[in-house]
Design a protein around this motif. Sequence first.
Motif, PDB file in Angstrom:
ATOM      1  N   GLU A 121       0.821  -1.210   0.000  1.00 11.15           N
ATOM      2  CA  GLU A 121       0.000   0.000   0.000  1.00 11.15           C
ATOM      3  C   GLU A 121       0.857   1.262   0.000  1.00 11.15           C
ATOM      4  N   ALA A 122       1.999   1.199   0.645  1.00 11.22           N
ATOM      5  CA  ALA A 122       2.877   2.371   0.693  1.00 11.22           C
ATOM      6  C   ALA A 122       3.377   2.745  -0.697  1.00 11.22           C
ATOM      7  N   ASP A 123       3.615   1.741  -1.545  1.00  5.96           N
ATOM      8  CA  ASP A 123       4.068   2.014  -2.903  1.00  5.96           C
ATOM      9  C   ASP A 123       2.959   2.660  -3.713  1.00  5.96           C
ATOM     10  N   GLN A 124       1.739   2.179  -3.542  1.00  3.22           N
ATOM     11  CA  GLN A 124       0.601   2.770  -4.231  1.00  3.22           C
ATOM     12  C   GLN A 124       0.396   4.221  -3.792  1.00  3.22           C
ATOM     13  N   ALA A 125       0.537   4.461  -2.498  1.00  2.55           N
ATOM     14  CA  ALA A 125       0.365   5.822  -1.972  1.00  2.55           C
ATOM     15  C   ALA A 125       1.448   6.757  -2.504  1.00  2.55           C
ATOM     16  N   ALA A 126       2.678   6.248  -2.582  1.00  3.70           N
ATOM     17  CA  ALA A 126       3.782   7.066  -3.084  1.00  3.70           C
ATOM     18  C   ALA A 126       3.560   7.429  -4.547  1.00  3.70           C
ATOM     19  N   ALA A 127       3.058   6.477  -5.336  1.00  2.00           N
ATOM     20  CA  ALA A 127       2.797   6.747  -6.745  1.00  2.00           C
ATOM     21  C   ALA A 127       1.737   7.831  -6.904  1.00  2.00           C
ATOM     22  N   ALA A 128       0.740   7.809  -6.041  1.00  2.00           N
ATOM     23  CA  ALA A 128      -0.327   8.803  -6.120  1.00  2.00           C
ATOM     24  C   ALA A 128       0.179  10.216  -5.834  1.00  2.00           C
ATOM     25  N   GLN A 129       1.278  10.316  -5.095  1.00  2.00           N
ATOM     26  CA  GLN A 129       1.833  11.623  -4.748  1.00  2.00           C
ATOM     27  C   GLN A 129       2.768  12.167  -5.829  1.00  2.00           C
ATOM     28  N   ARG A 130       3.264  11.271  -6.703  1.00  3.28           N
ATOM     29  CA  ARG A 130       4.227  11.684  -7.728  1.00  3.28           C
ATOM     30  C   ARG A 130       3.474  11.998  -9.007  1.00  3.28           C
ATOM     31  N   ASP A 131       3.010  13.212  -9.133  1.00  7.58           N
ATOM     32  CA  ASP A 131       2.156  13.547 -10.256  1.00  7.58           C
ATOM     33  C   ASP A 131       2.866  14.516 -11.203  1.00  7.58           C
ATOM     34  N   SER A 132       3.257  14.023 -12.359  1.00  8.24           N
ATOM     35  CA  SER A 132       3.996  14.840 -13.320  1.00  8.24           C
ATOM     36  C   SER A 132       3.134  15.979 -13.872  1.00  8.24           C
ATOM     37  N   ILE A 133       1.824  15.789 -13.886  1.00 11.16           N
ATOM     38  CA  ILE A 133       0.944  16.846 -14.396  1.00 11.16           C
ATOM     39  C   ILE A 133       0.935  18.042 -13.450  1.00 11.16           C
ATOM     40  N   GLU A 134       0.822  17.777 -12.168  1.00 15.39           N
ATOM     41  CA  GLU A 134       0.857  18.874 -11.199  1.00 15.39           C
ATOM     42  C   GLU A 134       2.224  19.546 -11.177  1.00 15.39           C
ATOM     43  N   ARG A 135       3.276  18.755 -11.374  1.00 15.55           N
ATOM     44  CA  ARG A 135       4.633  19.326 -11.418  1.00 15.55           C
ATOM     45  C   ARG A 135       4.746  20.309 -12.594  1.00 15.55           C
ATOM     46  N   LEU A 136       4.234  19.911 -13.754  1.00 21.81           N
ATOM     47  CA  LEU A 136       4.302  20.791 -14.917  1.00 21.81           C
ATOM     48  C   LEU A 136       3.408  22.009 -14.727  1.00 21.81           C
ATOM     49  N   ALA A 137       2.245  21.833 -14.087  1.00 29.76           N
ATOM     50  CA  ALA A 137       1.378  22.972 -13.811  1.00 29.76           C
ATOM     51  C   ALA A 137       2.092  23.996 -12.932  1.00 29.76           C
ATOM     52  N   ASP A 138       2.840  23.507 -11.954  1.00 25.01           N
ATOM     53  CA  ASP A 138       3.610  24.419 -11.095  1.00 25.01           C
ATOM     54  C   ASP A 138       4.668  25.170 -11.901  1.00 25.01           C
ATOM     55  N   ASP A 139       5.329  24.462 -12.834  1.00 24.10           N
ATOM     56  CA  ASP A 139       6.322  25.109 -13.684  1.00 24.10           C
ATOM     57  C   ASP A 139       5.680  26.188 -14.547  1.00 24.10           C
ATOM     58  N   LEU A 140       4.503  25.912 -15.055  1.00 23.00           N
ATOM     59  CA  LEU A 140       3.809  26.879 -15.899  1.00 23.00           C
ATOM     60  C   LEU A 140       3.387  28.104 -15.096  1.00 23.00           C
ATOM     61  N   ARG A 141       2.921  27.852 -13.885  1.00 27.86           N
ATOM     62  CA  ARG A 141       2.551  29.000 -13.030  1.00 27.86           C
ATOM     63  C   ARG A 141       3.773  29.862 -12.746  1.00 27.86           C
ATOM     64  N   ALA A 142       4.896  29.206 -12.480  1.00 28.44           N
ATOM     65  CA  ALA A 142       6.133  29.955 -12.193  1.00 28.44           C
ATOM     66  C   ALA A 142       6.586  30.762 -13.405  1.00 28.44           C
ATOM     67  N   ALA A 143       6.208  30.292 -14.614  1.00 29.36           N
ATOM     68  CA  ALA A 143       6.595  30.999 -15.835  1.00 29.36           C
ATOM     69  C   ALA A 143       5.566  32.048 -16.250  1.00 29.36           C
ATOM     70  N   GLY A 144       4.500  32.206 -15.435  1.00 29.00           N
ATOM     71  CA  GLY A 144       3.549  33.273 -15.696  1.00 29.00           C
ATOM     72  C   GLY A 144       2.190  32.847 -16.211  1.00 29.00           C
ATOM     73  N   THR A 145       1.944  31.539 -16.335  1.00 29.36           N
ATOM     74  CA  THR A 145       0.633  31.061 -16.775  1.00 29.36           C
ATOM     75  C   THR A 145      -0.324  31.110 -15.587  1.00 29.36           C
ATOM     76  N   ASP A 146      -1.500  31.679 -15.784  1.00 27.61           N
ATOM     77  CA  ASP A 146      -2.426  31.769 -14.652  1.00 27.61           C
ATOM     78  C   ASP A 146      -3.321  30.534 -14.589  1.00 27.61           C
ATOM     79  N   ASP A 147      -3.979  30.358 -13.463  1.00 26.61           N
ATOM     80  CA  ASP A 147      -4.805  29.177 -13.243  1.00 26.61           C
ATOM     81  C   ASP A 147      -5.976  29.102 -14.218  1.00 26.61           C
TER      82      ASP A 147
END
Length: 337
Positions: A253-279
Motif C-alpha cells: 500500500e505504501a508504494d501505491q500511496a507514493a505513486a499517487a503523490q508523484r504527479d507529473s501533471i501537477e509538477r508541470l502545472a507548477d512550472d507553468l505558473r512559475a513561468a507566468g501562466t495563470d490558473d
Amino acid sequence: MYADMVTARHYEERLQEEYLEGKQPAFDISAGPIPGELHLAAGHEAAGAGVCQHLRDDDTVTAPHRPHHVAIAKGVDLKRMTAEIFGRETGLGKGKGGHMHLFDPDVSFACSGIIAEGCPPAAGAGLAAKKRNTDSVAVAYLGEGAIDQGAFLESLNFAAVHDLPVVFVIEDNDWAISMPKERVTDLEDGSKRADGFDMPGRRVDVDDAVAVYDAAREAVGRARDQNGPTLLEIQVHRRMGHFMGDPESYRPEADQAAAAQRDSIERLADDLRAAGTDDAELEDLRAEAEARVEEAIEWAKDQPKPDPAAAHEDMWVNPPSGVTDSEPDFDLAGGED
C-alpha cells in the motif's frame, strides 16, 4: 505538453470507468462495452509528451501494450483510436486489433502487446530513413521489465552497428507486471544497457516533463543529424494496476500511496505558473482536453460494430485475384496443387 498530458490522464480515467461497466461484481473480461484486456498508463504521461514534442508525422513511433499516452502525444486520431478500443467498425483497425494493436499510418504510429516487439520495427524504420537519405527518426518505447528481452538487445546492437537514427525510450514504473524491478533485472539504471553497445545512454530520474523534454531534444537531435542512436530511461509511476481488474495484492500500500503523490501533471502545472501562466488558462486547457475525450468516447460508442463476416477480410496484402473468394492453390504443408 500540458494539454497532451491532461488529455491522456482524463482519457485513461474515463476508459477505466467504461471498461469496468458490466464486469463487476464478479470480474468478467468479456462483458461490458470494451472487450478484452485493457492496460492503462496513468502516471506515464511525461514520457509520452516530453519525447513526442520533438517528433513529426513522418517520424516513426512504436509503443508497447500501455500505449495511449504516447499515441495522444504523437497525434493519433483520438476518435478512431477510441472506436478501435471499443471494437467498432470505424476504428483504426476496423475494431479487430483492440487497444494493444493500434496502427495509424497518418502519423507513423503502431503498438503491440508483445514485450519489446516494437524495437525491431523501429530499428527497421531507422534503417529505411537512412537508406532514403531523409532526416526522419524512429522512437521505440518499452518498459523496464523488457530490457532483458532479446528483441531489445538485438535492436540496440543493430542500431549501433548501422548507426541508425533511433531513440529507445524505457519507461521505468518500477513494476514488471507484478514483479518489482529489482527482482527482474540486476541493474538499477536501465540506460546503462547502452554501454554494451557504444551508444549514449541517459536516465531521467524523476517524471518531470521538462526534464524529459530536454533529454529527448538532445537524443532526437542526435538522430536527426545522423549521429546515431540513443537509449533513454525515464522514471514514471503506475497509478493503476497492470491491467484493469488487477487486484494488485502483490503491491504494498505504501508504494501505491507514493505513486499517487508523484504527479507529473501537477509538477508541470507548477512550472507553468512559475513561468507566468495563470490558473484560468490551465483550467481552460484542462476543460478543452476533457471535452475532447468525452466527445471521442461518445462518438465511438455510437459507431457500428463490425460484421462478423469481416473477420476474413484484410488477411492478405495485395492478394492474387480471387484468392479471398476460393480455396488457396497450395496446402498448409507447403506443397502446390
